[in-house]
Write an enzyme that holds these catalytic residues in place. Structure first.
Site, PDB file in Angstrom:
ATOM      1  N   ASN A 219      38.924  64.233  16.409  1.00 27.58           N
ATOM      2  CA  ASN A 219      39.517  63.033  17.001  1.00 27.58           C
ATOM      3  C   ASN A 219      41.030  63.142  16.879  1.00 27.58           C
ATOM      4  O   ASN A 219      41.541  63.635  15.875  1.00 27.58           O
ATOM      5  CB  ASN A 219      39.030  61.796  16.236  1.00 27.58           C
ATOM      6  CG  ASN A 219      39.603  60.500  16.776  1.00 27.58           C
ATOM      7  OD1 ASN A 219      39.617  60.263  17.990  1.00 27.58           O
ATOM      8  ND2 ASN A 219      40.083  59.640  15.895  1.00 27.58           N
TER       9      ASN A 219
ATOM     10  N   HIS B 119      44.370  60.872  16.542  1.00 26.75           N
ATOM     11  CA  HIS B 119      44.663  59.492  16.141  1.00 26.75           C
ATOM     12  C   HIS B 119      46.185  59.319  16.021  1.00 26.75           C
ATOM     13  O   HIS B 119      46.848  60.161  15.401  1.00 26.75           O
ATOM     14  CB  HIS B 119      43.989  59.196  14.799  1.00 26.75           C
ATOM     15  CG  HIS B 119      44.232  57.799  14.318  1.00 26.75           C
ATOM     16  ND1 HIS B 119      43.561  56.716  14.847  1.00 26.75           N
ATOM     17  CD2 HIS B 119      45.093  57.310  13.400  1.00 26.75           C
ATOM     18  CE1 HIS B 119      43.999  55.614  14.259  1.00 26.75           C
ATOM     19  NE2 HIS B 119      44.924  55.943  13.370  1.00 26.75           N
TER      20      HIS B 119
ATOM     21  N   ASP C 297      38.234  57.140  11.285  1.00 26.14           N
ATOM     22  CA  ASP C 297      39.517  57.862  11.181  1.00 26.14           C
ATOM     23  C   ASP C 297      39.720  58.463   9.787  1.00 26.14           C
ATOM     24  O   ASP C 297      40.824  58.443   9.237  1.00 26.14           O
ATOM     25  CB  ASP C 297      40.695  56.923  11.511  1.00 26.14           C
ATOM     26  CG  ASP C 297      40.601  56.370  12.942  1.00 26.14           C
ATOM     27  OD1 ASP C 297      40.097  57.094  13.811  1.00 26.14           O
ATOM     28  OD2 ASP C 297      41.034  55.229  13.159  1.00 26.14           O
TER      29      ASP C 297
HETATM   30  C1  GRF Z   1      45.981  57.980  22.206  1.00 26.14           C
HETATM   31  O1  GRF Z   1      47.138  57.507  21.595  1.00 26.14           O
HETATM   32  C2  GRF Z   1      44.951  58.293  21.168  1.00 26.14           C
HETATM   33  O2  GRF Z   1      45.455  58.871  20.022  1.00 26.14           O
HETATM   34  C3  GRF Z   1      44.458  56.912  20.898  1.00 26.14           C
HETATM   35  O3  GRF Z   1      44.335  56.334  22.154  1.00 26.14           O
HETATM   36  C4  GRF Z   1      45.288  56.905  23.006  1.00 26.14           C
HETATM   37  C5  GRF Z   1      44.561  57.463  24.164  1.00 26.14           C
HETATM   38  O4  GRF Z   1      45.416  57.843  25.166  1.00 26.14           O
HETATM   39  N1  GRF Z   1      43.406  56.838  19.988  1.00 26.14           N
HETATM   40  P1  GRF Z   1      44.857  58.611  26.428  1.00 26.14           P
HETATM   41  O5  GRF Z   1      43.648  57.871  26.956  1.00 26.14           O
HETATM   42  O6  GRF Z   1      44.526  60.020  26.019  1.00 26.14           O
HETATM   43  O7  GRF Z   1      45.990  58.571  27.403  1.00 26.14           O
END
Ligand code: GRF
Length: 219
Positions: free
Chosen positions: A107, A109, A145
């Site tokens: 993931n 984050h 997370d």
């Molecule tokens: C990213 O900041 C990711 O880390 C978070 O949600 C956002 C997703 O952005 N959990 P995207 O859909 O990849 O543009």
């Protein structure tokens, strides 16, 4: 070629970063499917436009979380991924689905974990007065997370930052982090095991750090 399944709920910019790196020849991998809980999200629109297999299942069509998970992750299993990348997948994944893909799911984050698991990470970093912020890639385990960290990227917090400016500055670094991390997995240098991660055959005790040259190095 590493077979990647991407899970996303939002605009899909991390998915696009992976797809671009693959198209440019920078990432020896193939996206074998894009999966979502949000049929109308940007990630699914991008996948369809690119001709990538895309499956979106709205949770309300299922009686409970486990049934939705089961349907979605059966579709994931059908594309036989080596790695599942959660890139803004905003649903908590149940233990049964996680067990099925143990040590195969990561993931991205937007915080320097273990700081700020969960939502509103940029605002929380600002409220705490942090001088540094960043993003992390970690293995997915049942706690939110919280799995073993693979890699991080740091950015400075500037005096006039608000949550939006911080998020905007972090996003391209987050994309570079995800691409570099998946790249090390694709070349076999970074390997996930139940409960830990190995880099060049050594157990990783602190996350690899992304440099300004977009390369990951050990502490
Ligand atoms: C990213 O900041 C990711 O880390 C978070 O949600 C956002 C997703 O952005 N959990 P995207 O859909 O990849 O543009």
């Amino acid at each position: 070629m590493l077979r990647i399944a991407v899970l996303a709920s939002g605009r899909g910019s991390n998915l696009q970063a992976l797809a671009t790196a693959i198209a440019d020849g920078h990432l020896p991998a193939r996206i074998v499917g894009v999966f979502s809980d949000k049929p109308a999200c940007g990630a699914i629109a991008f996948a369809r436009a690119q001709g990538l297999p895309a499956v979106a299942l709205a949770p309300r069509a299922y009686p409970e979380r486990a049934a939705h998970d089961e349907a979605l992750f059966s579709a994931v299993a059908a594309v036989q991924p080596d790695l599942i990348v959660c890139a803004g997948y905003m649903r908590i994944i149940g233990a049964a689905a996680l067990e099925r893909f143990e040590a195969r799911m990561i993931n991205v984050h937007p915080s320097l974990l273990p700081r700020y698991p969960g939502l509103d990470t940029h605002a929380r970093a600002l409220a705490a007065g942090d001088r540094e912020h960043g993003a992390s890639v970690h293995a997915v385990i049942p706690a939110l997370d919280a799995g073993p960290l693979l890699s991080q990227v740091r950015i400075d917090v500037r005096p006039h930052d608000d949550a939006a400016s911080l998020a905007q500055r972090l996003l391209p670094r987050e994309h570079a982090l995800l691409v570099a991390t998946v790249g090390l997995i694709a070349t076999g240098r970074l390997r996930l095991f139940p409960g830990h991660v190995e880099h060049d055959g050594q157990r990783l005790s602190s996350p690899l750090m992304l440099g300004a040259d977009d390369r990951l190095t050990g502490a």
